[in-house]
Design an enzyme around this catalytic site. Structure first.
Site, PDB file in Angstrom:
ATOM      1  N   VAL A  22      -7.628   5.462  -3.636  1.00 29.37           N
ATOM      2  CA  VAL A  22      -7.694   2.901  -3.908  1.00 29.37           C
ATOM      3  C   VAL A  22      -7.485   2.645  -1.902  1.00 29.37           C
ATOM      4  O   VAL A  22      -7.772   1.701  -0.564  1.00 29.37           O
ATOM      5  CB  VAL A  22      -6.348   2.437  -3.907  1.00 29.37           C
ATOM      6  CG1 VAL A  22      -6.520   1.069  -3.705  1.00 29.37           C
ATOM      7  CG2 VAL A  22      -5.918   2.974  -5.562  1.00 29.37           C
ATOM      8  N   CYS A  23      -6.683   3.043  -1.101  1.00 35.04           N
ATOM      9  CA  CYS A  23      -6.419   2.802  -0.131  1.00 35.04           C
ATOM     10  C   CYS A  23      -6.934   2.793   1.007  1.00 35.04           C
ATOM     11  O   CYS A  23      -7.672   2.317   1.503  1.00 35.04           O
ATOM     12  CB  CYS A  23      -4.942   2.728   0.384  1.00 35.04           C
ATOM     13  SG  CYS A  23      -3.895   2.225  -0.236  1.00 35.04           S
ATOM     14  N   GLY A  24      -7.074   3.890   0.768  1.00 33.41           N
ATOM     15  CA  GLY A  24      -8.525   4.613   2.662  1.00 33.41           C
ATOM     16  C   GLY A  24      -9.670   4.564   1.429  1.00 33.41           C
ATOM     17  O   GLY A  24     -11.067   4.516   1.891  1.00 33.41           O
ATOM     18  N   ASP A  25     -10.158   3.546   0.658  1.00 31.64           N
ATOM     19  CA  ASP A  25     -11.075   3.441   0.462  1.00 31.64           C
ATOM     20  C   ASP A  25     -12.200   2.190   0.851  1.00 31.64           C
ATOM     21  O   ASP A  25     -12.243   1.430   1.076  1.00 31.64           O
ATOM     22  CB  ASP A  25     -11.312   2.319  -1.379  1.00 31.64           C
ATOM     23  CG  ASP A  25     -11.979   2.844  -2.562  1.00 31.64           C
ATOM     24  OD1 ASP A  25     -13.332   2.332  -1.756  1.00 31.64           O
ATOM     25  OD2 ASP A  25     -12.247   3.236  -3.448  1.00 31.64           O
TER      26      ASP A  25
ATOM     27  N   CYS B 259       0.502  -1.261  -0.237  1.00 32.44           N
ATOM     28  CA  CYS B 259      -0.230   0.065   0.139  1.00 32.44           C
ATOM     29  C   CYS B 259       1.086   1.134  -0.120  1.00 32.44           C
ATOM     30  O   CYS B 259       1.923   1.411   0.689  1.00 32.44           O
ATOM     31  CB  CYS B 259      -1.246   0.254   1.407  1.00 32.44           C
ATOM     32  SG  CYS B 259      -0.935   1.318   1.726  1.00 32.44           S
TER      33      CYS B 259
END
Lengths: 176, 167
Positions: free
Chosen positions: B54-57, A32
């Protein structure tokens, strides 16, 4: 909601004294980009806090969007068996652009792990352990990666050294 | 935890109320009708827009938690005002394994009926509903705009439904 379950225990990978007044837990994914950004920030925060901080890493691979995240977590778990978890954790975050299987095996060999054990790990021997971390994160209110918990409470503020140091020092003085 | 409604001209339906029925497109040639899902718990995840980072999605997270939802025989659906083609591209890109419904025409009509529409932004709120086997609202949560809600509240609601023996 948003309270760390289960609390930090002997099953966790931790840096810093167990008696530290503040424990910072990260649920993270080695692939990530936001966790990659947080990596350097958390290192700096750890340096600043010294023995007042215990840092814990739990796996939270988002495998559908990050195709190498699960294997990276498996290699880190294998390193943990050999007592080399933190060097591997650092290697993975410092090489986020190269997390394909041959690279993962090469990082393992670099840390003195055997190729056979590494391949077994990539076959999923630690998958259950990783899933347990993941589910504990879901139950704890993890809402993306990285999600941080300070003394068991989810931290929703900005992930920059200044903001983190404010809350960590505040917690340290409350519990110190 | 449930917050009072703030979005749109309708109040958020209360726990125990019948969930407002709807039919929305999930693909250009397929529709989903809520009442046809009775007998299963249904999770509705209203969200502001496709293509957020994306990552906080939230949807990426829910996608990963899908096997846990399925253990409770629950159906998960995302809803936003984006159109079907946008949803199709987004779902393919993010490898989503659940339908995204297009609350597109008339714009936001379903979101409004759930008290989950932000008129000034023209998007859905970030709101979650768990609907029980009989089509009644079992739990809801309106999330602060910038904070993804996580999946723990949904799982707790599903667990509660299953303990109460409604399946």
């Amino acid at each position: 909601m948003a309270h760390l379950t289960p609390p930090v225990g002997p099953q966790d990978k931790a840096q810093g004294p167990a008696t530290a007044p503040v424990t910072l837990v990260e649920y993270g994914d080695y692939e990530c980009p936001a966790c990659g950004m947080a990596y350097g920030i958390l290192k700096r925060v750890q340096n600043e806090m010294g023995d007042a901080l215990r840092f814990v890493f739990r796996n939270f691979p988002l495998t559908e969007v990050h195709p190498h995240a699960e294997h990276a977590a498996e290699i880190a778990e294998e390193a943990a068996v050999a007592g080399r978890f933190w060097p591997m954790h650092d290697l993975l975050f410092e090489n986020q652009g190269a997390l394909d299987d041959p690279s993962l095996v090469a990082y393992g060999e670099q840390l003195g792990l055997g190729e056979r054990d590494l391949l077994i790990a990539l076959g999923g021997s630690h998958a259950q352990r990783i899933r347990e971390d993941f589910l504990s994160g879901v139950r704890s209110g993890v809402n993306g990666t990285p999600t941080l918990f300070v003394n068991g409470h989810r931290y929703d503020g900005p992930v920059d050294p200044e903001s983190l140091l404010v809350i960590l020092r505040q917690q340290a003085s409350l519990n110190g | 935890m449930s917050n009072a409604a703030t979005g749109g001209e309708h109040a958020m339906p209360k726990v125990g109320d019948p969930a407002p029925n709807f039919t929305l497109h999930s693909t250009p040639d397929q529709c989903v009708t809520l009442s046809e899902l009775s007998g299963h718990p249904v999770i509705l995840a209203f969200y502001p827009a496709d293509w957020s980072p994306v990552c906080g999605d939230e949807l990426a997270l829910f996608n990963e938690v899908l096997p846990e939802f399925r253990r409770y025989d629950a159906e998960l659906m995302g809803i936003s005002v984006d159109g079907v083609w946008c949803h199709a591209a987004f779902a393919r890109d993010r490898k989503l394994h659940f339908p995204l419904l297009a609350d597109f025409e008339p714009k936001g009509a379903v979101s409004r009926r759930y008290g989950a529409y932000r008129s000034h932004e023209g998007t859905s709120e970030r709101a979650l509903f768990v609907i029980d086997h009989a089509g009644l609202i079992a739990w809801h949560y309106l999330s602060p705009v910038g904070i993804n809600p996580g999946a723990d509240g949904v799982l707790t609601a599903l667990e509660h439904l299953s303990k109460n023996g409604s399946n």
